[in-house]
Design a protein around this motif. Structure first.
Motif, PDB file in Angstrom:
ATOM      1  N   ARG A   1      -0.726  74.350  41.636  1.00 18.15           N
ATOM      2  CA  ARG A   1      -0.455  74.835  42.989  1.00 18.15           C
ATOM      3  C   ARG A   1       0.190  76.217  42.952  1.00 18.15           C
TER       4      ARG A   1
ATOM      5  N   ARG B   1      -2.519  78.687  42.372  1.00 15.76           N
ATOM      6  CA  ARG B   1      -3.334  78.906  43.563  1.00 15.76           C
ATOM      7  C   ARG B   1      -2.595  79.776  44.579  1.00 15.76           C
TER       8      ARG B   1
ATOM      9  N   TYR C   1      -1.896  70.248  52.649  1.00 17.06           N
ATOM     10  CA  TYR C   1      -0.724  71.033  53.008  1.00 17.06           C
ATOM     11  C   TYR C   1      -0.537  70.968  54.521  1.00 17.06           C
TER      12      TYR C   1
ATOM     13  N   ARG D   1      -2.625  81.392  55.262  1.00 15.69           N
ATOM     14  CA  ARG D   1      -3.992  81.329  54.716  1.00 15.69           C
ATOM     15  C   ARG D   1      -4.236  79.993  54.015  1.00 15.69           C
ATOM     16  N   LEU D   2      -3.269  79.546  53.232  1.00 16.26           N
ATOM     17  CA  LEU D   2      -3.436  78.306  52.483  1.00 16.26           C
ATOM     18  C   LEU D   2      -3.495  77.078  53.399  1.00 16.26           C
ATOM     19  N   SER D   3      -2.886  77.172  54.574  1.00 15.81           N
ATOM     20  CA  SER D   3      -2.932  76.034  55.502  1.00 15.81           C
ATOM     21  C   SER D   3      -4.350  75.784  56.006  1.00 15.81           C
ATOM     22  N   HIS D   4      -5.194  76.822  55.952  1.00 20.19           N
ATOM     23  CA  HIS D   4      -6.591  76.686  56.372  1.00 20.19           C
ATOM     24  C   HIS D   4      -7.499  76.219  55.233  1.00 20.19           C
ATOM     25  N   LYS D   5      -6.989  76.327  53.993  1.00 18.27           N
ATOM     26  CA  LYS D   5      -7.812  76.014  52.827  1.00 18.27           C
ATOM     27  C   LYS D   5      -7.388  74.739  52.112  1.00 18.27           C
ATOM     28  N   GLU D   6      -6.204  74.264  52.382  1.00 17.74           N
ATOM     29  CA  GLU D   6      -5.667  73.103  51.679  1.00 17.74           C
ATOM     30  C   GLU D   6      -5.375  71.985  52.679  1.00 17.74           C
TER      31      GLU D   6
ATOM     32  N   THR E   1      -3.911  83.418  45.891  1.00 16.33           N
ATOM     33  CA  THR E   1      -4.094  83.720  47.311  1.00 16.33           C
ATOM     34  C   THR E   1      -3.294  84.964  47.705  1.00 16.33           C
TER      35      THR E   1
ATOM     36  N   GLN F   1      -5.281  87.902  46.622  1.00 14.23           N
ATOM     37  CA  GLN F   1      -6.436  88.097  47.500  1.00 14.23           C
ATOM     38  C   GLN F   1      -6.048  88.780  48.811  1.00 14.23           C
TER      39      GLN F   1
ATOM     40  N   TRP G   1       4.222  74.037  47.283  1.00 11.12           N
ATOM     41  CA  TRP G   1       3.514  75.021  46.470  1.00 11.12           C
ATOM     42  C   TRP G   1       4.195  75.341  45.141  1.00 11.12           C
TER      43      TRP G   1
END
Length: 217
Positions: A61, A64, A115, A107-112, A68, A71, A55
């Protein structure tokens, strides 16, 4: 080299007969201790390091990641930073900051999809424990590295538990402690009792300290 030099000197002309001629660098000793420890556990924090590396690899990255965090209403403002192999304190700072953003990584592991190095709960817990263990070393190194105040008198309470360093220089460090009006002999006696028990009075050796203080004066 120190031994060779001492063989060529009249030690009677040196302070305390030359016993204080060789002083180890406390910050360097702490560095060696921590690096040895990190070599043993580096695999345990590998996923955290890989996540930080992912990241922070590109500005996009990083942007992003920060978005996140906003958010998720994460209140922290520290920026992620990858550690440097030659600076152990950077590993502490990397772990300290990464732990603040644990929810962001999740959270990012679910969107990227790319990753794939999210630490497991056990790995996060291990990283937290390592960070906690490194914190006293980091704080001690900060104290030893000060430039606007004397540092010799701060060594005693920070390095007395490290036998490799302490056994050689506790005499002169004890003197600097005695000269600090906040500590005096009482602090030496208190900690030496914890360290040496029944041998405490021998180790403190007040007469020896008085001789050293006299030679300094």
């Amino acid at each position: 080299m120190i031994e060779s030099v001492l063989e060529r000197l009249d030690t009677s002309s040196l302070l305390a007969g030359g016993s204080l001629f060789h002083m180890r660098c406390s910050a360097h000793i702490l560095n060696l201790i921590v690096k040895d420890g990190l070599d043993e556990i580096k695999a345990g924090v590998g996923k955290v390091r890989d996540s930080v590396a992912y990241w922070t690899a590109t500005p996009k990255r990083e942007e992003r990641f920060e978005e996140t965090a906003r958010q998720l209403r994460n209140p922290n403002t520290k920026k992620l930073g990858l550690d440097c192999v030659t600076r152990w304190n950077s590993t502490y700072l990397m772990l300290e900051t990464a732990l603040l953003y644990k929810d962001v990584f999740t959270r990012l592991s679910h969107k990227e999809p790319q990753y794939k190095t999210l630490p497991s709960p056990e790995e996060w817990e291990f990283a937290k424990e390592v960070c906690g263990k490194l914190k006293p070393f980091y704080k001690a190194t900060e104290i030893f590295s000060g430039t606007k105040y004397p540092t010799a008198n701060t060594c005693f309470i920070n390095i007395l538990k490290f036998e490799k360093y302490w056994d050689v220089i506790h005499g002169i460090v004890g003197v600097s402690t005695v000269l600090d009006p906040r500590y005096k002999l009482e602090v030496l006696e208190f900690y030496f009792d914890k360290l040496f028990g029944s041998r405490a009075l021998v180790e403190v050796d007040i007469t020896n300290f008085q001789l050293i203080l006299k030679s300094i004066a």
